[in-house]
Design a protein around this motif. Structure first.
Motif, short mmCIF file in Angstrom:
data_model
loop_
_atom_site.label_atom_id
_atom_site.label_comp_id
_atom_site.label_asym_id
_atom_site.label_seq_id
_atom_site.Cartn_x
_atom_site.Cartn_y
_atom_site.Cartn_z
N GLU A 277 0.91 -0.87 0.21
CA GLU A 277 0.36 0.34 -0.07
C GLU A 277 1.07 1.34 -0.39
O GLU A 277 0.43 2.36 -0.64
CB GLU A 277 -0.27 -0.29 1.42
CG GLU A 277 -1.97 0.58 0.87
CD GLU A 277 -3.29 0.68 1.85
OE1 GLU A 277 -3.44 1.62 2.88
OE2 GLU A 277 -3.57 -0.59 2.04
N LYS A 278 2.15 1.40 0.89
CA LYS A 278 2.88 2.22 1.23
C LYS A 278 3.66 2.63 -0.14
O LYS A 278 3.36 4.18 -0.96
CB LYS A 278 3.39 2.16 2.00
CG LYS A 278 2.81 2.48 3.32
CD LYS A 278 4.58 2.20 4.22
CE LYS A 278 3.55 2.31 5.79
NZ LYS A 278 4.91 2.58 7.35
N GLN A 281 1.18 3.36 -3.30
CA GLN A 281 0.39 5.30 -2.96
C GLN A 281 2.14 6.24 -3.58
O GLN A 281 2.13 7.16 -3.91
CB GLN A 281 0.40 5.27 -0.85
CG GLN A 281 0.19 7.28 -0.83
CD GLN A 281 -0.89 7.56 -1.33
OE1 GLN A 281 -1.77 6.64 -1.76
NE2 GLN A 281 -1.47 8.88 -1.35
N SER A 285 0.16 6.44 -6.75
CA SER A 285 -1.10 8.39 -6.24
C SER A 285 -1.04 9.07 -7.63
O SER A 285 -2.33 9.84 -7.27
CB SER A 285 -0.42 7.90 -4.71
OG SER A 285 0.78 9.24 -4.73
N GLN A 316 -7.45 0.52 -0.55
CA GLN A 316 -7.52 1.10 0.87
C GLN A 316 -7.50 -0.47 2.05
O GLN A 316 -8.83 -1.23 1.85
CB GLN A 316 -7.67 2.41 1.46
CG GLN A 316 -7.87 3.23 0.53
CD GLN A 316 -5.64 3.28 0.54
OE1 GLN A 316 -5.27 3.54 1.82
NE2 GLN A 316 -5.36 3.93 -0.88
#
Length: 600
Positions: A277-278, A281, A285, A316
């Motif tokens: 997820e990081k 991002q 993103s 998310q």
């Protein structure tokens, strides 16, 4: 050098005085490298003083000198190492253009920075693809070519001894002998080019500009994402047929930390890699809301060339139920550079389609106690489905050991060829899955070439990476079974698709300014329009299932190879046994996505 010292001490005027003395001296004696160094020093100093336009003029002069010098170096190895040594100038060039873009957002400086990125990316690959199209060995003294073939065979045999029988020879002596053969091969490469009429007339291609990428590479259903990782900051360009947009990302080291964790988590069989997820991002993103459902063509840099973008989450939550990887919404294609695809398209344009469909080489014999020595006729081996993961591992996992048999590759081969008429196929199993078969000139008769075996990964000497085939004949005599990158360059293929159903075939030594020196470039040079490769040591059973379904989609339903890879990966995500990214995300598609296989 005195000027550099004053520069570091903060005395900019003294530094300029010494640089101004150095520059005419370099030019008077014809020291182009020295001239480039001094101009680079000017650029850095003016950059720090805020004189961006003057700094840009100087760095563009540096790049022009580098481009001139690199084309004069005949040896590909030396050309690559030279380019790596001066790559920092390209990074400075990109920085300057992107800073000017921030000050003047309507002056297309970011498009120029994208072109600078292309100019500093995978240039040796562009060179060798151009050489492939020129057939530079045509007209060369046959004795030179025979010597090259002999040296390649000698190198393969020596490396096989080093890897499989390390106690047989003094290790240091063996390494010295290998290095001596490699050195002779490099010298011979130069001699072949000097004696080649085709090489003398060769014009190397120029990397594409942003507008040329839009015209020659992209279509309305495709978006290009180009990454450039820098020591202070990184950049991302989004390119469609109608626009070029750019974004600043964190510095290289921050991206590397997250990417390394993501890869480790995937290979630990995490269904939802926590770092994903990081990392998503960080990398996606800025553009995620502009992608729609379009095909994504990824040109990575550094560690990003080994990251499976297909597995990056776009939702998310971090739970298995909420995990929605990028592949769910996008077909994903990987390229070493945008320019490399344009050249590939030029090479295959007008090429006569191969007359036959599929050749499969699988289930080689690696061990002297293999039961097939006692079997007079080859029969289908029953496989026992157990929870233990048998890996199509790299040689580095096997040093001092023997290779284990990959029984699922047999089933994989038989299922694939059941989809093809007998007169359009070729199957090589057991003792026939050998190096001679893998180098047979008749492989050029097939649209698809499929290798299912163990992979070789040598990150320090990438030309020794490759594939492993049968190491014994029917009588139990040891045979050379390594097909190395240096051998692959000498294959002649007309393949629409080459599939390397083995481990770590898509990774290799990462060279600054060049990227990953992996098996992909060897097969593209040999004539492959598309290549499917893996990013890590893959499991035998899940890989076999993936490949069987992949070929069903290509050969039964007519999906083009890029679309088929996404379809089979989506099915695995929905399965109970193989939904972890480790099983489905290892294989990446590289090359042409627009068309399917040649039609008859």
């Amino acid at each position: 050098n005195i000027g550099r010292v004053y520069d570091d001490l903060g005395d900019k005027q003294q530094a300029l005085d010494y640089y101004n003395q150095s520059l005419p001296l370099s030019r008077q004696v014809g020291d182009k490298a020295g001239e480039a160094t001094t101009l680079g020093n000017f650029a850095l100093l003016k950059h720090r003083q805020g004189n961006l336009t003057e700094a840009l003029t100087d760095i563009e002069s540096v790049i022009a000198i580098i481009e001139e010098l690199r084309t004069k170096i005949i040896s590909q190895d030396l050309r690559t190492s030279y380019f790596a040594s001066v790559y920092d100038y390209y990074e400075v060039y990109i920085y300057l253009l992107m800073e000017l873009h921030q000050q003047n957002p309507n002056q297309d400086y970011d498009a120029k920075a994208l072109h600078a990125s292309e100019r500093g990316r995978a240039r040796s690959l562009l060179d060798i693809l151009a050489e492939s199209g020129a057939d530079i060995k045509k007209g060369v003294d046959p004795q030179l070519l025979a010597r090259e073939k002999s040296l390649l065979q000698q190198l393969s045999a020596l490396d096989q001894t080093r890897q499989l029988n390390p106690g047989e020879r003094n290790f240091d002596e063996l390494n010295q002998e290998i290095e001596a053969v490699r050195r002779e091969l490099r010298n011979l490469e130069v001699e072949i080019k000097r004696n080649s009429p085709q090489y003398a007339n060769l014009n190397y291609p120029s990397p594409l500009t942003a507008s040329e990428i839009q015209q020659k590479v992209l279509d309305d259903e495709t978006v290009l994402l180009v990454y450039s990782l820098g020591s202070d900051r990184s950049f991302l360009w989004l390119v469609s047929t109608t626009e070029v947009k750019s974004y600043q990302l964190p510095k290289r080291s921050e991206i590397e930390v997250l990417a390394t964790s993501f890869l480790e988590e995937i290979q630990s069989l995490a269904v939802v890699p926590p770092s994903g997820e990081k990392l998503s991002q960080m990398l996606l993103s800025p553009v995620i809301n502009q992608l729609g459902n379009k095909r994504l063509v990824i040109v990575g840099d550094g560690i990003l060339q080994t990251v499976p973008f297909a597995a990056l989450p776009i939702s998310q939550g971090g739970t298995e139920e909420s995990y929605k990887p990028l592949i769910v919404q996008h077909e994903i294609v990987n390229l070493p550079s945008a320019s490399s695809l344009a050249i590939l398209r030029e090479q295959v344009q007008g090429r006569t389609p191969a007359p036959k469909k599929v050749v499969v080489i699988a289930d080689p014999v690696f061990e002297e106690n293999d039961p097939r020595f006692q079997i007079a006729s080859s029969t289908k081996t029953e496989t026992n489905e157990v929870n233990t993961i048998v890996l199509r591992q790299s040689l580095e996992d096997f040093l001092g050991k023997s290779f284990g048999r990959l029984q699922h590759t047999r089933q994989e081969a038989e299922v694939i060829l059941a989809l093809v008429p007998d007169n359009l196929e070729r199957l090589a199993l057991d003792f026939n899955a050998n190096r001679n078969t893998a180098t047979d000139s008749n492989l050029s008769q097939y649209q698809i070439v499929h290798f299912a075996t163990h992979g070789l990964l040598n990150e320090s000497q990438p030309e020794l990476s490759g594939l492993v085939f049968s190491l014994y004949d029917e009588q139990g005599t040891e045979k050379a079974g390594f097909l190395q990158l240096s051998d692959i360059f000498n294959l002649t293929l007309s393949a629409d698709l080459v599939v390397l159903s083995a481990c770590q075939t898509g990774i290799g030594q990462n060279i600054r300014g060049e990227g990953l020196v992996s098996l992909t470039r060897g097969f593209m040079y040999a004539g492959a329009e598309r290549v499917v490769v893996s990013l890590w040591a893959v499991a035998d059973n899940s890989t076999s299932e993936l490949m069987q379904n992949y070929y069903r989609k290509i050969l039964e339903t007519g999906s083009n190879p890029a679309t088929a890879m996404r379809e089979v990966q989506l099915e695995m995500i929905q399965s109970n046994n193989y939904n972890a990214p480790y099983y489905w995300a290892a294989f990446v598609f590289q090359g042409e996505w627009k068309t399917g296989l040649s039609t008859r």
